[in-house]
Design an enzyme around this catalytic site. Structure first.
Site, PDB file in Angstrom:
ATOM      1  N   GLN A 183       0.812  -1.233   0.000  1.00 10.70           N
ATOM      2  CA  GLN A 183       0.000   0.000   0.000  1.00 10.70           C
ATOM      3  C   GLN A 183       0.841   1.276   0.000  1.00 10.70           C
ATOM      4  O   GLN A 183       0.267   2.363  -0.103  1.00 10.70           O
ATOM      5  CB  GLN A 183      -0.927   0.022   1.232  1.00 10.70           C
ATOM      6  CG  GLN A 183      -2.021  -1.031   1.214  1.00 10.70           C
ATOM      7  CD  GLN A 183      -3.129  -0.738   0.199  1.00 10.70           C
ATOM      8  OE1 GLN A 183      -3.264   0.360  -0.317  1.00 10.70           O
ATOM      9  NE2 GLN A 183      -3.933  -1.755  -0.088  1.00 10.70           N
ATOM     10  N   SER A 203       2.873  -4.959  -4.940  1.00 10.98           N
ATOM     11  CA  SER A 203       1.803  -5.481  -5.785  1.00 10.98           C
ATOM     12  C   SER A 203       1.493  -4.494  -6.899  1.00 10.98           C
ATOM     13  O   SER A 203       1.266  -3.307  -6.642  1.00 10.98           O
ATOM     14  CB  SER A 203       0.549  -5.707  -4.926  1.00 10.98           C
ATOM     15  OG  SER A 203      -0.564  -5.964  -5.759  1.00 10.98           O
ATOM     16  N   THR A 241       8.511 -19.279 -16.323  1.00 10.16           N
ATOM     17  CA  THR A 241       8.894 -18.286 -17.334  1.00 10.16           C
ATOM     18  C   THR A 241       8.323 -16.928 -16.937  1.00 10.16           C
ATOM     19  O   THR A 241       7.138 -16.817 -16.614  1.00 10.16           O
ATOM     20  CB  THR A 241       8.374 -18.710 -18.717  1.00 10.16           C
ATOM     21  OG1 THR A 241       8.859 -20.034 -18.980  1.00 10.16           O
ATOM     22  CG2 THR A 241       8.854 -17.756 -19.797  1.00 10.16           C
ATOM     23  N   CYS A 329     -11.183  -8.822   0.657  1.00  7.25           N
ATOM     24  CA  CYS A 329     -11.088 -10.283   0.634  1.00  7.25           C
ATOM     25  C   CYS A 329     -12.031 -10.937   1.630  1.00  7.25           C
ATOM     26  O   CYS A 329     -12.429 -12.076   1.463  1.00  7.25           O
ATOM     27  CB  CYS A 329      -9.654 -10.734   0.886  1.00  7.25           C
ATOM     28  SG  CYS A 329      -8.733  -9.646   1.946  1.00  7.25           S
TER      29      CYS A 329
HETATM   30  C1  PLP Z   1      -3.391  -6.029  -2.055  1.00  5.17           C
HETATM   31  C2  PLP Z   1      -2.511  -6.418  -0.933  1.00  5.17           C
HETATM   32  C3  PLP Z   1      -1.885  -7.663  -0.912  1.00  5.17           C
HETATM   33  C4  PLP Z   1      -2.123  -8.722  -1.973  1.00  5.17           C
HETATM   34  O1  PLP Z   1      -1.587  -8.374  -3.217  1.00  5.17           O
HETATM   35  P1  PLP Z   1      -2.143  -9.137  -4.529  1.00  5.17           P
HETATM   36  O2  PLP Z   1      -1.277  -8.574  -5.637  1.00  5.17           O
HETATM   37  O3  PLP Z   1      -3.585  -8.767  -4.646  1.00  5.17           O
HETATM   38  O4  PLP Z   1      -1.920 -10.593  -4.328  1.00  5.17           O
HETATM   39  C5  PLP Z   1      -1.071  -7.967   0.150  1.00  5.17           C
HETATM   40  N1  PLP Z   1      -0.867  -7.080   1.138  1.00  5.17           N
HETATM   41  C6  PLP Z   1      -1.448  -5.866   1.151  1.00  5.17           C
HETATM   42  C7  PLP Z   1      -1.169  -4.926   2.269  1.00  5.17           C
HETATM   43  C8  PLP Z   1      -2.299  -5.503   0.121  1.00  5.17           C
HETATM   44  O5  PLP Z   1      -2.874  -4.312   0.149  1.00  5.17           O
END
Ligand code: PLP
Length: 397
Positions: A183, A203, A241, A329
């Protein structure tokens, strides 16, 4: 039908892909389609693109060497790699791990798995203000502590954690340090070396790149057993890959969010403050969930007493507004958010939480439209709520 305006206030759940990021990916979805691990020209072209993306991403996050960046299929995979891979390689016979109690499930679930495999895990509780006190980490440290994992910013309540201090405490005792930074890149100044961590999670889809690409920063000489085994790509740390287009997208997106940080962070903070002010000044019995002043500029998290989060979400959706309650989630489950419970929020209040998160395409008009829609929705729900009547009398009283 009431007036509708497509209003996205859930940038902490995911972001749209920036058109400039799409442009950066396109060559690798058309002409440059070789396998980066092949030795002929077509392969070398893809390899060059992949390694260029790695260098650019490494530079953005402050890594000392490009080889410290491992591309993954997202933040969840990077968290799993760090949590499961570091302890099992550094202390194969078991040991002690510290994580914060309000981590993302992508950290908590691997921590539970480590417990099943014979490791001991301490879940450090955040303070009610929403931060992990470094002294609490110090008190939890043991001689056999092998890994400390505390997220850089909490994805629900938006509070920042004192990672540099926590890392120093953990390193004094010889433990490795991981932080989930999904984040924070582009929201606050970010540098893995300044934070002093050994591993960090990123991410793509939180920073305007596509879903399904992410990275793990792994400082050189940090032991980590691979989670995914196979052809030995990514220096044997993550087989498969590589996603060349995704890597190009991640590097481009990361450069863009960091380049815009100085103008974008204050702009987002002003929009966030308007949301908080607007809600708390027009609706009584509404409060900011966590008061820690060190926070992300783009997340407002509020408790709307006496109203179900789900009900607010659906009514807002009917007006074209996207928000989160609890975390994306766990929505659909009736369990109150583990994050709110961890900071001592009573379950009945945790059920009435709402997360508003702004981003690159949020405007003052979006905020105004939300605020106009929100009060009537809450008042209507409170009027219908026996719980609210019992707690506070009518919404007007
Ligand atoms: C979104 C998020 C994740 C997961 O990332 P993904 O790419 O969706 O698997 C993990 N930790 C935090 C703090 C997130 O905000």
């Amino acid at each position: 039908m009431e007036h509708q305006r497509d209003t996205y206030l859930d940038y902490a759940a995911t972001t749209p892909v920036d058109p400039r990021v799409v442009d950066a990916m396109l060559p690798y979805l058309s002409d440059v389609w070789g396998n980066p691990n092949s030795l002929y020209r077509r392969g070398r072209e893809a390899y060059t693109a992949l390694e260029e993306a790695r260098e650019r991403f490494a530079r953005v996050i402050g890594a000392e060497q490009p080889g410290e960046v491992i591309f993954t299929a997202g933040g969840t995979e990077a968290d799993n790699m760090a949590l499961l891979g570091i302890p099992t390689r550094a202390r194969p016979d078991g040991g002690h791990i510290i994580v914060s109690a309000f981590e993302h499930h992508a950290v908590l679930e691997p921590a539970h798995e480590l417990e099943k495999r014979g490791y001991e895990v301490t879940y450090v509780k955040p303070r009610p203000e929403g931060y992990i006190d470094p002294d609490d980490v110090r008190a939890a440290m043991r001689d056999d502590t092998v890994l400390v994992s505390v997220m850089h910013a909490n994805n629900e309540i938006g509070t920042l954690q004192p990672i540099a201090e926590i890392a120093a405490i953990a390193h004094e005792r010889g433990a490795y340090v991981h932080t989930d930074a999904a984040q924070t890149l582009g929201k606050v100044p970010f540098d893995v070396t300044a934070l002093g961590v050994d591993a960090a999670t990123f991410s793509g889809h939180k920073i305007y790149a596509p879903k399904g690409i992410g990275a793990l920063y792994l400082k050189r000489r940090t032991p980590m057993a691979p989670l995914i085994r196979g052809g030995g790509q990514e220096s044997k740390r993550r087989s498969g890959t590589q996603n060349v287009a995704g890597a190009a997208a991640l590097a481009t997106a990361a450069e863009m969010v960091v380049a815009d940080l100085d103008t974008e962070a204050p702009r987002l903070a002003a929009l966030r403050d308007c949301l908080v002010e607007g809600v708390t000044s027009t609706l009584e019995n509404t409060v900011v969930s966590a008061t820690h002043p060190e926070r992300l500029p783009n997340i407002a998290h509020l408790i709307i007493k006496g109203v179900e989060g789900e009900a607010m979400l659906l009514q807002l959706d009917a007006r074209g507004i996207a928000v989160s309650t609890g975390s994306a989630c766990s929505s659909g489950s009736l369990e109150p958010s583990h994050v709110l419970l961890s900071i001592g929020c009573p379950p009945e209040l945790a059920h009435g939480s709402i997360r508003l998160s702004v981003g690159r395409y949020t405007t003052a008009e979006d905020v105004e439209y939300f605020l106009d829609a929100f009060s009537p929705i809450v008042n209507r729900l409170r009027d219908m709520s026996p719980v609210y009547a019992k707690m506070f009398g009518s919404h007007a009283g």
